[in-house]
Design an enzyme around this catalytic site. Structure first.
Site, PDB file in Angstrom:
ATOM      1  CG  HIS A  43      55.419  92.433  92.198  1.00 58.88           C
ATOM      2  ND1 HIS A  43      54.649  93.201  93.043  1.00 58.88           N
ATOM      3  CD2 HIS A  43      56.465  93.198  91.842  1.00 58.88           C
ATOM      4  CE1 HIS A  43      55.217  94.384  93.179  1.00 58.88           C
ATOM      5  NE2 HIS A  43      56.323  94.405  92.464  1.00 58.88           N
ATOM      6  CB  ALA A  44      55.334  93.820  86.673  1.00 54.79           C
TER       7      ALA A  44
ATOM      8  CG  HIS B 120      58.362 100.657  85.188  1.00 61.06           C
ATOM      9  ND1 HIS B 120      58.779 101.757  85.906  1.00 61.06           N
ATOM     10  CD2 HIS B 120      58.866  99.582  85.852  1.00 61.06           C
ATOM     11  CE1 HIS B 120      59.492 101.366  86.946  1.00 61.06           C
ATOM     12  NE2 HIS B 120      59.570 100.058  86.947  1.00 61.06           N
ATOM     13  CD  GLU B 121      58.598  95.828  85.347  1.00 60.21           C
ATOM     14  OE1 GLU B 121      59.804  95.529  85.429  1.00 60.21           O
ATOM     15  OE2 GLU B 121      57.942  96.249  86.325  1.00 60.21           O
TER      16      GLU B 121
ATOM     17  CG  HIS C 210      63.748  97.741  85.093  1.00 59.87           C
ATOM     18  ND1 HIS C 210      64.447  98.644  85.847  1.00 59.87           N
ATOM     19  CD2 HIS C 210      62.526  97.624  85.682  1.00 59.87           C
ATOM     20  CE1 HIS C 210      63.673  99.053  86.852  1.00 59.87           C
ATOM     21  NE2 HIS C 210      62.511  98.451  86.769  1.00 59.87           N
TER      22      HIS C 210
ATOM     23  CD  GLU D 298      62.219 100.209  90.146  1.00 60.07           C
ATOM     24  OE1 GLU D 298      61.123 100.546  89.648  1.00 60.07           O
ATOM     25  OE2 GLU D 298      62.702  99.080  89.986  1.00 60.07           O
TER      26      GLU D 298
ATOM     27  CG  HIS E 193      61.105  98.391 102.367  1.00 57.01           C
ATOM     28  ND1 HIS E 193      59.745  98.365 102.194  1.00 57.01           N
ATOM     29  CD2 HIS E 193      61.646  98.211 101.134  1.00 57.01           C
ATOM     30  CE1 HIS E 193      59.465  98.196 100.900  1.00 57.01           C
ATOM     31  NE2 HIS E 193      60.584  98.091 100.238  1.00 57.01           N
TER      32      HIS E 193
ATOM     33  CE1 TYR F  56      62.067 100.795  95.780  1.00 54.20           C
ATOM     34  CE2 TYR F  56      62.547 100.883  98.131  1.00 54.20           C
ATOM     35  CZ  TYR F  56      62.408 100.159  96.967  1.00 54.20           C
ATOM     36  OH  TYR F  56      62.607  98.806  96.978  1.00 54.20           O
TER      37      TYR F  56
HETATM   38 ZN   LIG Z   1      60.841  98.708  88.107  1.00 54.15          ZN
END
Ligand SMILES: [Zn+2]
Length: 602
Positions: free
Chosen positions: A343-344, A373-374, A377, A401, A501, A511
């Site tokens: 999982h990235a 995307h990553e 971060h 995010e 969750h 989110y």
């Molecule tokens: Zn992310």
């Protein structure tokens, strides 16, 4: 797009530097300063230890690395609780504004506060571990006598995504929800005990403690969310009506002409993202005319080159290149000889410059976007590295995010042309397919992203009593999502528990915020970059001006209230969901045409 919690371990205290002994004199500003100095130093030290252990555990899974990682994060959690309590000692001490903010960050960092009574605290941790394990071990066994028939969440996810058989989908949906009723009693007790801990910290209940993170009074934050939802609701209702229309063509009367959509027909066990039903709702002639996945495969592009391309996006905005250690220490492809968590995720191991990503990159359009995307971060993490340790985080938990996703929105056909992956951008009349795919991911998610905590906040405050846990859950799902369960759901059941969750107790509003903010960021940055195209075609690639404004916000970290960070990038202190309407305008117009004379709403 992966919705992952960042791997930064903050808010740790293992020190007992603050006196707990004889002195009974009132704490002073000097005490607060000393306390925070120790906190920052210790947080850094323990944070790095936890990150190292976590990295090794995820890239080399063995019983030993799991035990070591569990020990470091347990230490972090235990200390965090003591930490928040210590910070309350300075509630009435006059300290400089920066220190006041650090103390507030500490006090609102907890997701759960243990009651000070050791017996109750012990009971609470046991309940939480049990809830998580009930979910983790949860299986649906269609034939209980045959263990090999049992299905995990992965199996159920696959059925929900691919099956078009209503009876099979219903069985899987009902089956997965059987894991939750045993959680009900525990959850009720969990609410009581965690509320007790929150009250000891001065909050009305656990939900109020969660909302206190957002730099405004809890009630004001709640109405802020309502305001944002009402901005996008009309678009959601149209997407809902069109999807219902097409599902009714497929499944017949089981889908009502003008009522809620049955929750088991949307391609996802929680009906939270509808991308899997795209083949059923695809607009005609909506093929974009190219496939990035095919291009990457045809060129045999090495994963490392895909990451270099992502890095070039950020350097084109004016950010410095990634450090040498990024290339030496990241995990880019699945190793052949050991188990890893694929999982990235993005890491900042030393909370300063030891940036890394962890992915098992394949030559696909999805992974190409995820890399962008990553790295978002990583560049955020580096931008705030010089702040006090407690401020090395995003402006609120929706921002991190949102940044990754904002950059991913700039991976447009025009961008692909500029970096030489595509010869010519397709005609804009071909955009409907891309927009519909993205709407099924982002727009369909919004009401779900909102309602989880609407339910929990009311449960924590007591407005929803245990006797109506399940009814209140379905009332909210009807109100926000316009979905209904495929069968009667009584109070002997506990359907919220079937969503990870809830038993795991992870706040969810972040989110929803991330989904709203990414479009607001994208619109603001596109304007700064001078983009004149429709918003869904704008890419900020090579815009130094956009990069500068982005960096102005990123480098503030958590040091200022989030409206100021928002202002630094967008020029406004208010969140605004109308960017979503701008982005999806072509789709919205098309939906209006399709829905002429057709029922809309439920
Ligand atoms: Zn992310």
């Amino acid at each position: 797009m992966p919705r992952v919690v960042l791997s930064i371990v903050l808010f740790v205290l293992a020190s007992s530097a603050c006196s707990r002994g004889a002195s009974s004199s009132a704490p002073t500003a000097a005490d607060a300063k000393a306390f925070l100095a120790t906190v920052n130093e210790t947080t850094l030290k323990l944070g790095i230890e936890a990150n190292r252990a976590g990295w090794v555990q995820q890239t080399y899974i063995t019983d030993d690395t799991e035990a070591l990682a569990a020990r470091t994060s347990q230490a972090a959690n235990d200390a965090g609780a003591r930490f928040a309590k210590e910070a309350t000692k300075f509630d009435h001490v006059d300290v400089p504004p920066t220190e006041r903010r650090e103390l507030t960050v500490l006090k609102t960092a907890l997701v759960v506060a243990s009651p000070s009574d050791p017996k109750e605290s012990d009971e609470l941790s046991k309940i939480m571990a049990r809830l998580e394990s009930m979910y983790g071990k949860g299986k649906w066994c269609p034939e209980p006598s045959k263990l090999e028939s049992c299905k995990t969440i992965d199996d159920v996810t696959r059925i929900m995504a691919t099956s078009r058989n209503e009876r099979e989908l219903r069985a899987a949906w009902e089956g997965w929800h059987t894991i939750a009723p045993p959680m009900r009693k525990d959850y009720e007790r969990f609410v009581e005990l965690s509320n007790k801990g929150a009250r000891e910290l001065g909050f009305a209940d656990t939900g109020a403690m969660w909302r206190a993170k957002y730099d405004m009074p809890p009630d004001a934050f709640t109405s802020e969310l309502d305001r944002l939802w009402n901005q996008v609701r009309p678009l959601y209702v149209k997407l809902h009506a069109y999807t219902r229309l097409r599902l009714r063509e497929k499944y017949g009367d089981v889908v009502p002409a003008n009522g809620p959509i049955p929750a088991h027909l949307l391609g996802n066990i929680w009906a939270q993202e509808w991308t899997n039903v795209y083949p059923l709702v695809a607009p005609p002639n909506a093929d974009p005319g190219f496939s990035l996945t095919d291009i990457l495969k045809k060129r045999n592009m090495p994963p490392l080159d895909m990451v270099r391309t992502g890095e070039r996006f950020y350097t084109s905005l004016g950010f410095a290149v990634l450090p040498k250690t990024f290339w030496e220490r990241s995990l880019f492809v699945r190793p052949r000889d050991r188990d890893v968590v694929c999982h990235a995720s993005a890491w900042d191991v030393d909370l300063e410059s030891d940036l890394r990503i962890k992915m098992c990159i394949e030559r696909t359009a999805d992974d190409f976007t995820t890399i962008h995307h990553e790295l978002g971060h990583n560049f955020y993490q580096r931008a705030y590295k010089d702040l006090p340790v407690l401020f090395r985080d995003s402006a609120n938990d929706g921002f991190h995010e949102a940044i990754g996703d904002t950059i991913a929105l700039s991976v447009t056909p025009e961008y692909l042309v500029r970096i030489g992956l595509l010869d010519k951008a397709p005609d804009m009349s071909r955009d409907l397919g891309l927009l519909m795919t993205r709407a099924l991911d982002k727009i369909s998610f919004l009401p779900f992203g909102l309602l989880i905590d609407q339910w929990r906040w009311k449960v924590f405050s007591g407005e929803i009593a245990p006797a109506s846990y399940n009814k209140a859950w379905w009332d909210l799902r009807l109100k926000y999502q316009g979905v209904a369960p495929p069968s009667a759901r009584g109070e002997e059941l506990f359907d919220p528990g079937a969503k990870y969750h809830v038993p795991d107790n992870t706040p969810y509003t972040r989110y929803f915020l991330a989904d709203i903010l990414q479009f607001q960021f994208h619109r603001a940055l596109s304007q700064i970059a001078g983009c004149k195209l429709p918003l869904n075609r704008c890419s900020i690639y090579e815009s130094a001006a956009a990069g500068q404004r982005l960096n102005a916000m990123l480098s503030m970290g958590l040091s200022r209230p989030w409206p100021e960070a928002l202002d630094a990038l967008t020029g406004t202190k208010q969140m605004d969901a109308t960017a979503i309407l701008d982005y999806f305008a072509p789709l919205s117009t098309w939906l209006d045409e399709q829905l002429k004379g057709k029922p809309v709403g439920w």
